[in-house]
Design a protein around this motif. Structure first.
Motif, short mmCIF file in Angstrom:
data_model
loop_
_atom_site.label_atom_id
_atom_site.label_comp_id
_atom_site.label_asym_id
_atom_site.label_seq_id
_atom_site.Cartn_x
_atom_site.Cartn_y
_atom_site.Cartn_z
N LEU A 38 48.94 45.44 38.72
CA LEU A 38 48.09 44.44 38.05
C LEU A 38 46.80 44.14 38.79
O LEU A 38 45.95 43.42 38.28
N LYS A 39 46.68 44.68 40.00
CA LYS A 39 45.48 44.37 40.77
C LYS A 39 44.97 45.65 41.42
O LYS A 39 45.60 46.15 42.36
N PRO A 40 43.85 46.17 40.94
CA PRO A 40 43.39 47.47 41.43
C PRO A 40 43.28 47.53 42.96
O PRO A 40 43.66 48.52 43.56
N ALA A 41 42.83 46.44 43.56
CA ALA A 41 42.57 46.50 45.00
C ALA A 41 43.81 46.20 45.85
O ALA A 41 43.74 46.22 47.07
N ASP A 42 44.92 45.90 45.22
CA ASP A 42 46.09 45.52 46.01
C ASP A 42 47.35 46.09 45.35
O ASP A 42 47.87 45.53 44.39
N THR A 43 47.81 47.21 45.89
CA THR A 43 48.93 47.90 45.25
C THR A 43 50.26 47.17 45.45
O THR A 43 51.29 47.61 44.95
N SER A 44 50.24 46.06 46.19
CA SER A 44 51.51 45.32 46.35
C SER A 44 51.75 44.38 45.16
O SER A 44 52.83 43.81 45.03
N VAL A 45 50.74 44.23 44.30
CA VAL A 45 50.90 43.33 43.16
C VAL A 45 51.37 44.14 41.95
O VAL A 45 50.57 44.76 41.24
N HIS A 46 52.67 44.16 41.77
CA HIS A 46 53.20 44.98 40.69
C HIS A 46 54.52 44.45 40.15
O HIS A 46 55.20 43.65 40.79
N ILE A 47 54.83 44.90 38.93
CA ILE A 47 56.12 44.58 38.31
C ILE A 47 56.83 45.92 38.09
O ILE A 47 56.24 46.84 37.51
N ASP A 48 58.06 46.01 38.55
CA ASP A 48 58.83 47.24 38.36
C ASP A 48 59.75 47.09 37.16
O ASP A 48 60.64 46.24 37.15
N VAL A 49 59.50 47.94 36.16
CA VAL A 49 60.24 47.84 34.90
C VAL A 49 61.29 48.95 34.84
O VAL A 49 61.02 50.10 35.17
N LEU A 50 62.47 48.55 34.43
CA LEU A 50 63.56 49.51 34.20
C LEU A 50 63.83 49.55 32.70
O LEU A 50 63.97 48.50 32.07
N THR B 67 53.00 33.37 47.55
CA THR B 67 52.96 34.83 47.64
C THR B 67 53.02 35.48 46.26
O THR B 67 52.89 36.69 46.14
N GLY B 68 53.23 34.67 45.23
CA GLY B 68 53.40 35.21 43.87
C GLY B 68 52.07 35.42 43.15
O GLY B 68 50.99 35.19 43.70
N MET B 69 52.18 35.85 41.89
CA MET B 69 50.98 36.23 41.13
C MET B 69 50.08 35.05 40.78
O MET B 69 48.91 35.24 40.49
N ARG B 70 50.64 33.82 40.82
CA ARG B 70 49.75 32.68 40.59
C ARG B 70 48.69 32.60 41.69
O ARG B 70 47.61 32.05 41.49
N THR B 71 49.02 33.14 42.85
CA THR B 71 48.04 33.17 43.94
C THR B 71 47.31 34.51 43.98
O THR B 71 46.08 34.55 43.99
N THR B 72 48.08 35.61 43.94
CA THR B 72 47.42 36.91 44.15
C THR B 72 46.47 37.28 43.02
O THR B 72 45.56 38.08 43.21
N LEU B 73 46.68 36.70 41.84
CA LEU B 73 45.80 37.06 40.71
C LEU B 73 44.93 35.90 40.24
O LEU B 73 44.36 35.94 39.15
N GLN B 74 44.83 34.87 41.06
CA GLN B 74 44.12 33.67 40.57
C GLN B 74 42.65 33.95 40.22
O GLN B 74 42.13 33.36 39.27
N HIS B 75 42.01 34.84 40.97
CA HIS B 75 40.60 35.09 40.68
C HIS B 75 40.45 35.95 39.43
O HIS B 75 39.64 35.66 38.55
N GLU B 76 41.27 36.98 39.35
CA GLU B 76 41.23 37.87 38.17
C GLU B 76 41.54 37.07 36.91
O GLU B 76 40.94 37.28 35.86
N LEU B 77 42.49 36.16 37.02
CA LEU B 77 42.93 35.41 35.83
C LEU B 77 42.13 34.13 35.62
O LEU B 77 42.30 33.44 34.61
N LYS B 78 41.28 33.82 36.58
CA LYS B 78 40.46 32.60 36.50
C LYS B 78 41.33 31.37 36.24
O LYS B 78 41.10 30.59 35.30
N ILE B 79 42.34 31.21 37.05
CA ILE B 79 43.21 30.05 36.91
C ILE B 79 43.75 29.70 38.29
O ILE B 79 44.16 30.59 39.05
#
Ligand code: GCU
Length: 427
Positions: free
Chosen positions: A112-124, A212-224
Motif C-alpha cells: 500500500l505504500k510504494p516507498a515502504d515495502t513493510s506496509v502490506h496486507i497478506d491475503v490468502l 505502528t499500524g496503517m493509521r500512522t504509516t499511511l496518514q500522509h497518503e490518506l490525508k487523515i
C-alpha cells in the motif's frame, strides 16, 4: 456564605441534570436479565432534519443516508478515507492443486505504500478448483494469522506480528488452530471462494497499535490523522483494499463479494459494508455492541464498558456518550439500514449474552423499515425466532445454540443465504 449557597445551587442543578441519566442507564454494568431492560426510544432512520420523513429511495440515497453515515463517522467510527492509493499486488504463491486437488490457492501481497515495502496486507484465497467462471466469494479478516485458518503447510507464515493476548509471529504450531471458524471445504463444495487476511496486518489490536499500524504509516497518503479514525475503521478500510484487489482478479466475481466477520471483526464488517457498497452482501456474526446490537438497550455490554476496554476501536467523540447513550444521535439499527437495499445477515448465539442477541435481532428488525422503501422485505416479524430457526428475507437472522464463536452452522446459513440472494439457489 453567599459563595457556598451559589456552589450548592450549582451542584444541585448539576445533579438534577445528571441524575436521571445515571438512574436510567447503569453504563458501568452489563445487564443480563431481560426484565431489567430500561424503556428506550430509538431514533427514526427515516426522519430527516427538516422534520419530514423520507418517502422515496432517492431521498434516502441522496439526503438521509449520507447524513446518517456522516453521524456514524463523526460520533463512532471516524472518517473512512476515500483516497485511492497506488497499490501493487504481488502473487507470492499460487497452486491450482491445493487441498487435495479441490482448491486453487493464491497468496497475494497488497503493497500500500510504494516507498515502504513493510506496509502490506497478506491475503490468502481458496477458490473451488472446478469453477467454470468467476466465483462468488466470502471475504473476512481473521484474528490470528492466515496460517491458523487451515492446516495447510503451504500457507506462508506471516512476517507480521499477530496480537492475541500476547504478541508473536505465527509458527508451525499455529497452523490450522482456528480452522473450525473457516470451513473451507464446505465453502468450496458450494461453489464459493474464501478470501481472508489477518487484521493485525492493518493494525495490532491494542491501545498503542495505531503507532505502528496503517493509521500512522499511511496518514500522509490518506490525508487523515491517526486520531480521526479508530482501529475498527482501519480494519474496515483494509477490507476495501482487499476488495480493490478482488476487482482485478478474473477468477473472482467482484459483483458477488460477501463481507463477513465475528465479534469486533463483525463490527468491522458492518462498517465496511456501510462504507463500501461494492460489498454486495454483509454478514454480522455476533458483532454485539458497536456492531449490530442496539446501544440504547441496556443488555450485555454497554458503550461505556466497550469504550473503557477498547478506547482505540472508535473515535474520541464516542466516549461522550458513555454515560448518556440516549444522546447518541444514531443507534445501530441505522448502521444496518445504511446497508439497504443489499442483503444483510445478522447472527447471534444463545449463550453470548454479552453481545445481546435480542438487541441484535431488534436492530435488524428496525432496519427493515428502510429496506421497505426499496420494496424489499426485511425480517418479516418482530418476534424473535427459536434457536436455530433462521428467519427473514433480504435481511436474515438466526440465533444458534452455544457460545460466542463462528461455527459450521453459521456458515451453512450464510452459504444458503448467499445462494438465494445472488439468485443461484441451485448453484
Ligand atoms: C470483547 C468486546 C466485544 C467484542 C468481543 C470480541 O468481548 O467487549 O465488544 O465484540 O470482545 O471481539 O470478541
Amino acid at each position: 456564605m453567599r459563595k457556598y449557597t451559589l456552589v450548592t445551587i450549582c451542584l444541585v442543578a448539576g445533579l438534577i441534570k445528571v441524575a436521571p441519566a445515571f438512574a436510567q442507564f447503569p453504563a458501568d454494568t452489563a445487564n443480563e436479565t431481560e426484565s431489567n431492560v430500561i424503556p428506550y426510544t430509538l431514533p427514526d432512520p427515516l426522519m430527516m432534519t427538516n422534520g419530514k420523513r423520507v418517502k422515496t429511495t432517492d431521498q434516502w440515497m441522496k439526503v438521509q443516508r449520507p447524513y446518517l453515515y456522516h453521524l456514524f463517522e463523526e460520533n463512532v467510527y471516524g472518517r473512512y478515507p476515500k483516497q485511492r492509493l497506488a497499490a501493487r499486488y504481488q502473487v507470492r504463491e499460487e497452486s491450482r492443486d491445493a487441498l487435495g486437488g479441490t482448491a486453487v490457492r493464491k497468496q497475494i501481497r497488497i503493497f500500500l505504500k510504494p516507498a515502504d515495502t513493510s506496509v502490506h496486507i497478506d491475503v490468502l484465497m481458496y477458490l473451488p478448483a472446478n469453477a467454470k467462471g468467476p466465483v462468488p466469494v466470502f471475504v473476512g479478516l481473521n484474528f490470528k494469522g492466515n496460517a491458523t485458518v487451515q492446516p495447510d503447510p503451504h500457507i506462508i507464515l506471516s512476517n507480521n506480528l499477530v496480537f492475541s493476548s500476547v504478541e508473536k509471529r505465527n509458527d508451525d504450531a499455529a497452523r490450522g488452530t482456528t480452522a473450525s471458524r473457516w470451513p473451507v471445504k464446505t465453502i468450496l463444495e458450494n461453489g464459493f471462494g474464501l478470501v481472508t487476511a489477518c487484521y493485525s496486518d492493518i493494525e495490532l489490536d491494542k491501545k498503542d497499535g495505531w503507532e505502528t499500524g496503517m493509521r500512522t504509516t499511511l496518514q500522509h497518503e490518506l490525508k487523515i490523522k491517526p486520531q480521526e479514525w479508530g482501529a475498527i475503521g482501519a480494519w474496515a478500510w483494509g477490507l476495501s483494499r482487499i476488495m480493490d484487489y478482488l476487482e482485478t482478479d478474473k477468477e473472482v466475481d467482484a459483483k458477488k463479494v460477501a463481507v463477513m466477520g465475528l465479534s469486533r471483526l463483525g463490527k468491522t464488517a458492518l462498517w465496511a459494508g456501510a462504507s463500501d457498497t461494492r460489498f454486495s452482501i454483509v454478514i454480522s456474526n455476533e458483532s454485539g455492541e458497536g456492531g449490530a446490537a442496539l446501544a440504547r438497550r441496556w443488555f450485555g455490554e454497554t458503550v461505556k464498558l466497550m469504550n473503557d476496554h477498547f478506547p482505540y476501536w472508535f473515535v474520541d467523540a464516542y466516549k461522550k456518550y458513555n454515560k448518556n447513550v440516549f444522546d447518541l444521535p444514531v443507534d445501530q439499527h441505522e448502521l444496518l439500514a445504511l446497508i439497504a437495499p443489499r442483503p444483510l445477515y445478522v447472527a447471534s448465539a444463545a449463550d453470548d449474552l454479552w453481545s445481546d442477541p435480542k438487541g441484535e435481532f431488534l436492530s435488524a428488525w428496525h432496519a427493515g423499515e428502510v429496506y421497505s422503501l426499496f420494496g424489499k422485505k426485511g425480517l418479516g416479524t418482530d418476534e424473535m425466532p427459536q434457536v436455530e430457526q433462521p428467519i427473514g428475507n433480504t435481511i436474515h437472522y438466526h440465533i444458534r445454540k452455544g457460545k460466542h464463536d463462528i461455527t459450521l452452522y453459521d456458515w451453512e446459513q450464510y452459504i444458503n443465504f448467499a445462494k438465494v440472494q445472488w439468485g443461484d439457489a441451485n448453484h
